[in-house]
Design a protein around this motif. Sequence first.
Motif, PDB file in Angstrom:
ATOM      1  N   VAL A   2      91.398 -12.937   2.028  1.00  0.00           N
ATOM      2  CA  VAL A   2      92.327 -13.465   2.863  1.00  0.00           C
ATOM      3  C   VAL A   2      93.730 -13.365   2.505  1.00  0.00           C
ATOM      4  O   VAL A   2      94.671 -13.061   3.441  1.00  0.00           O
ATOM      5  N   GLU A   3      94.057 -13.862   1.303  1.00  0.00           N
ATOM      6  CA  GLU A   3      95.495 -14.127   0.798  1.00  0.00           C
ATOM      7  C   GLU A   3      96.130 -12.601   0.781  1.00  0.00           C
ATOM      8  O   GLU A   3      97.460 -12.477   1.093  1.00  0.00           O
ATOM      9  N   GLU A   4      95.377 -11.584   0.316  1.00  0.00           N
ATOM     10  CA  GLU A   4      95.877 -10.301   0.503  1.00  0.00           C
ATOM     11  C   GLU A   4      96.268  -9.758   1.825  1.00  0.00           C
ATOM     12  O   GLU A   4      97.500  -9.214   2.009  1.00  0.00           O
TER      13      GLU A   4
ATOM     14  N   GLU B 243      96.091 -21.280   8.522  1.00  0.00           N
ATOM     15  CA  GLU B 243      97.343 -21.271   7.777  1.00  0.00           C
ATOM     16  C   GLU B 243      97.596 -19.547   7.679  1.00  0.00           C
ATOM     17  O   GLU B 243      98.600 -19.166   7.599  1.00  0.00           O
ATOM     18  N   LYS B 244      96.583 -18.754   7.819  1.00  0.00           N
ATOM     19  CA  LYS B 244      96.680 -17.421   7.729  1.00  0.00           C
ATOM     20  C   LYS B 244      95.881 -16.458   8.661  1.00  0.00           C
ATOM     21  O   LYS B 244      94.723 -16.830   9.102  1.00  0.00           O
ATOM     22  N   PRO B 245      96.408 -15.669   9.410  1.00  0.00           N
ATOM     23  CA  PRO B 245      96.037 -15.021  10.566  1.00  0.00           C
ATOM     24  C   PRO B 245      95.057 -14.018  10.223  1.00  0.00           C
ATOM     25  O   PRO B 245      95.246 -12.878  10.480  1.00  0.00           O
ATOM     26  N   VAL B 246      93.857 -14.298   9.578  1.00  0.00           N
ATOM     27  CA  VAL B 246      92.959 -13.481   9.025  1.00  0.00           C
ATOM     28  C   VAL B 246      91.574 -14.018   9.734  1.00  0.00           C
ATOM     29  O   VAL B 246      91.252 -15.045   9.371  1.00  0.00           O
TER      30      VAL B 246
ATOM     31  N   ASN C 259      88.246 -22.087   4.194  1.00  0.00           N
ATOM     32  CA  ASN C 259      88.933 -22.808   3.176  1.00  0.00           C
ATOM     33  C   ASN C 259      90.249 -22.099   2.416  1.00  0.00           C
ATOM     34  O   ASN C 259      90.839 -22.592   1.960  1.00  0.00           O
ATOM     35  N   ALA C 260      90.054 -20.650   2.517  1.00  0.00           N
ATOM     36  CA  ALA C 260      91.368 -19.794   2.165  1.00  0.00           C
ATOM     37  C   ALA C 260      92.257 -19.844   3.223  1.00  0.00           C
ATOM     38  O   ALA C 260      93.304 -19.144   2.862  1.00  0.00           O
ATOM     39  N   GLY C 261      92.181 -20.562   4.259  1.00  0.00           N
ATOM     40  CA  GLY C 261      93.143 -20.294   5.215  1.00  0.00           C
ATOM     41  C   GLY C 261      93.062 -19.676   6.554  1.00  0.00           C
ATOM     42  O   GLY C 261      93.835 -19.663   7.480  1.00  0.00           O
TER      43      GLY C 261
END
Length: 317
Positions: A309-311, A13-16, A35-37
């Motif tokens: 991850v979100e940041e 979900e997130k490109p990290v 789990n954080a994406g």
Amino acid sequence: MAMNRVCQILKIEKPVIQAPLFWLTSPKLCAAVSNAGGLGVLGFNGGFKKPANTAEETIKGMRKSIHEIRKLTDKPFAINAFPSSIDFFGLNKNIIQLCREENVKTLVFVGQTEEEEIFKLKEEGFTLITRELNPTVRGAQKAEKAGADIIVATGCDEGGTMPRLSTGTLSAVALLSDAVKVPVLAAGGIINEKLAKATAIVGAEGAFVGTRFILSEENPASMVAKKDILKTHPDDLIVYTVMNGLARYRTTPHKFGKDGLLANQKGDFNPPTGSLYDGVIKGNLDASVNSVCNLAPLIKSIDPCKKIVEEIAKGYL
């Protein structure tokens, strides 16, 4: 907005992407990132309670870590592997066989570009994130031609096994993203949204993150090592050359960094880096390097992987 290509390829979900980090990974860390994406990556020795003495012990431990990750997440994760030309441990064939047996289909392939090996792994159905130790335009183009799915552009800003080349992260990203059609990840100093955005402007479609995840709640590094990073002044970080000039280490200022610098000055470019297990996991700062990116002093807190991850993902999405 178009779907992020890194996310599409890796089914995340997130490109990290969390850097492999050897000892400084664990099932808990990998699962937390996934789990954080993002994409958690299990490095060699990740999750081990003590050093393994044989290849068999290492594979047994890695298999156990893979099983533990799967208990903690149902999201994708990857395993670290090397091309045979820099197989320091004599383990690569065994690691790749382990991935076949455990159906781990994504590899972070770190080392000089070996086209034939990349091609064969792609034929088998692996998804490959490739990272040259010393990223070059020609190397990236060779990796792309051989079938690499995603290429890491590592600048000398990074921690861990730094390139010997003096190309910074922004320059590496700009050069490689212009030279290939597959997505490029920025590696080296990507510690927050602002730095992520800077790399996105010059062509990165995601981040390959090490130091920021060392300073995560889930990372197995000792609190002694984490606090050492948080309190080190940027002007006090030590850089010295290792592997007979193939790479360098940046470390907080303790015994191995100071001795390595002296060795370089005397013409020795293969000084040791110590035992990461004793140094960073167990917290004896004179037992190994405590290696970080050059922007580590801008990190002010130890945070959950989810927050990190979100940041960083905000820079690319």
